[in-house]
Design a protein around this motif. Sequence first.
Motif, mmCIF file in Angstrom:
data_model
loop_
_atom_site.group_PDB
_atom_site.id
_atom_site.type_symbol
_atom_site.label_atom_id
_atom_site.label_comp_id
_atom_site.label_asym_id
_atom_site.label_seq_id
_atom_site.Cartn_x
_atom_site.Cartn_y
_atom_site.Cartn_z
ATOM 1 N N ILE A 47 0.835 -1.202 0.000
ATOM 2 C CA ILE A 47 0.000 0.000 0.000
ATOM 3 C C ILE A 47 0.870 1.252 0.000
ATOM 4 O O ILE A 47 0.584 2.231 -0.709
ATOM 5 C CB ILE A 47 -0.940 -0.001 1.219
ATOM 6 C CG1 ILE A 47 -1.904 -1.181 1.139
ATOM 7 C CG2 ILE A 47 -1.719 1.304 1.294
ATOM 8 C CD1 ILE A 47 -2.786 -1.335 2.363
ATOM 9 N N HIS A 50 2.212 1.680 -3.451
ATOM 10 C CA HIS A 50 1.153 2.201 -4.325
ATOM 11 C C HIS A 50 0.954 3.694 -4.094
ATOM 12 O O HIS A 50 0.705 4.456 -5.036
ATOM 13 C CB HIS A 50 -0.147 1.445 -4.070
ATOM 14 C CG HIS A 50 -1.319 2.004 -4.820
ATOM 15 N ND1 HIS A 50 -1.462 1.845 -6.187
ATOM 16 C CD2 HIS A 50 -2.398 2.737 -4.401
ATOM 17 C CE1 HIS A 50 -2.580 2.446 -6.581
ATOM 18 N NE2 HIS A 50 -3.157 2.991 -5.519
ATOM 19 N N THR A 51 1.076 4.113 -2.831
ATOM 20 C CA THR A 51 0.964 5.533 -2.510
ATOM 21 C C THR A 51 2.028 6.348 -3.235
ATOM 22 O O THR A 51 1.754 7.422 -3.774
ATOM 23 C CB THR A 51 1.099 5.742 -0.989
ATOM 24 O OG1 THR A 51 0.073 5.019 -0.310
ATOM 25 C CG2 THR A 51 1.002 7.214 -0.630
ATOM 26 N N SER A 54 1.253 6.865 -6.836
ATOM 27 C CA SER A 54 0.001 7.553 -7.148
ATOM 28 C C SER A 54 0.187 9.014 -7.550
ATOM 29 O O SER A 54 -0.700 9.599 -8.171
ATOM 30 C CB SER A 54 -0.941 7.474 -5.940
ATOM 31 O OG SER A 54 -0.383 8.177 -4.828
ATOM 32 N N TYR A 306 -5.472 5.476 1.325
ATOM 33 C CA TYR A 306 -5.556 4.182 0.640
ATOM 34 C C TYR A 306 -5.799 3.038 1.614
ATOM 35 O O TYR A 306 -6.449 2.047 1.262
ATOM 36 C CB TYR A 306 -4.290 3.936 -0.165
ATOM 37 C CG TYR A 306 -4.185 4.809 -1.387
ATOM 38 C CD1 TYR A 306 -5.112 4.732 -2.414
ATOM 39 C CD2 TYR A 306 -3.145 5.736 -1.519
ATOM 40 C CE1 TYR A 306 -5.040 5.542 -3.536
ATOM 41 C CE2 TYR A 306 -3.050 6.548 -2.638
ATOM 42 C CZ TYR A 306 -3.995 6.455 -3.632
ATOM 43 O OH TYR A 306 -3.918 7.263 -4.750
ATOM 44 N N CYS A 309 -9.281 2.611 2.072
ATOM 45 C CA CYS A 309 -9.964 2.305 0.805
ATOM 46 C C CYS A 309 -10.678 3.520 0.225
ATOM 47 O O CYS A 309 -11.762 3.411 -0.377
ATOM 48 C CB CYS A 309 -10.952 1.157 0.981
ATOM 49 S SG CYS A 309 -10.187 -0.371 1.575
ATOM 50 N N GLY A 310 -10.098 4.693 0.425
ATOM 51 C CA GLY A 310 -10.636 5.905 -0.171
ATOM 52 C C GLY A 310 -11.939 6.371 0.439
ATOM 53 O O GLY A 310 -12.749 7.022 -0.236
#
Length: 321
Positions: A47, A50-51, A54, A306, A309-310
């Motif tokens: 995660i 992924h951040t 982004s 994130y 989950c937004g």
Amino acid sequence: MASTNQSSEGSAVVHQQMFKVELNEGPLSKLVVAILMSLLFICINSIMFHTLLSKPVFRELPRYILFAHMLCNDTVQLWIVSLLYILSLNVQKIPKAVCSLFVVISATTARVSVLNLGLMSFERYVAICFPLRHSEMATQKMTGLSIAIIWLLGCISPAIDILYALIVNPASFKDSMFCTRERFIFAPWQRDVFEGLNGFFFVAVTAIIVFTYISVIVAARSASADKESAKKAQRTVLLHLGQLVLCLNSLLYGTIERALAMTSSSRLFMDLRYLNYLFVLILPRCLSPLIYGLRDNAVRPLFLYYVRCGTQKVKPSVTAH
């Protein structure tokens, strides 16, 4: 040469017997805890990675490129060491060629973690002490080249061990074996080289971190320096020093396990080995990226976004320096 090889084989047999005791007499709860712990932090690292992907600013600035590299490196090592631990508990043999790949990756990623901390500290040093030249010196191309160099340095010793094993007994790579690094040690000089390089890299990175820390302190007292940025860099470099101590424990994992193997009780060995695995090998790899990411004001809001989950009402903006 023959006596060294026999000693290595004998050590592996002792380990196998101890692993069997654990499986036959003890519950699998410790294995479940170890696996779940590794999977949890692999998920957190994913995660966090992924951040960083982004936002373009995270993909462009050297400090975040190095942080993303640390996440990838530590995640790969978590996968490999967890797999090797599971195989060891099940006394599962695998092809020696596959084992050699696991050994190279495991040993290399352990050293790359240490060397990457040196790079991250040096980048902060350049940003604070040479702010006008930072954009010229700390480019994406230079960062990528530096990462390639530390990977090359990190794989020297394990690659030598594998090549030497190929020279000594090439036919054995067709066989299955109990996968440990010790099975590729055929001469005392191999262990000396491995431990010598570990010591050299640790001392070199320690010197870099101490030098950058002192330099940043001096810059923070300068009238022309951005004092707030300098203080943040000072705390970051100090964090790197703490991470380095944790990485030293990981480098000493094999030495600690060999010392534990000398205990007379197989049950005691398995209990101590389990604690060694969790707190010396796994935990430092998990905590360092998490602490580093959560203390960054630009990364933390997006990471929490994130993780949830937004579900946040407003997506936070990113400001990175």
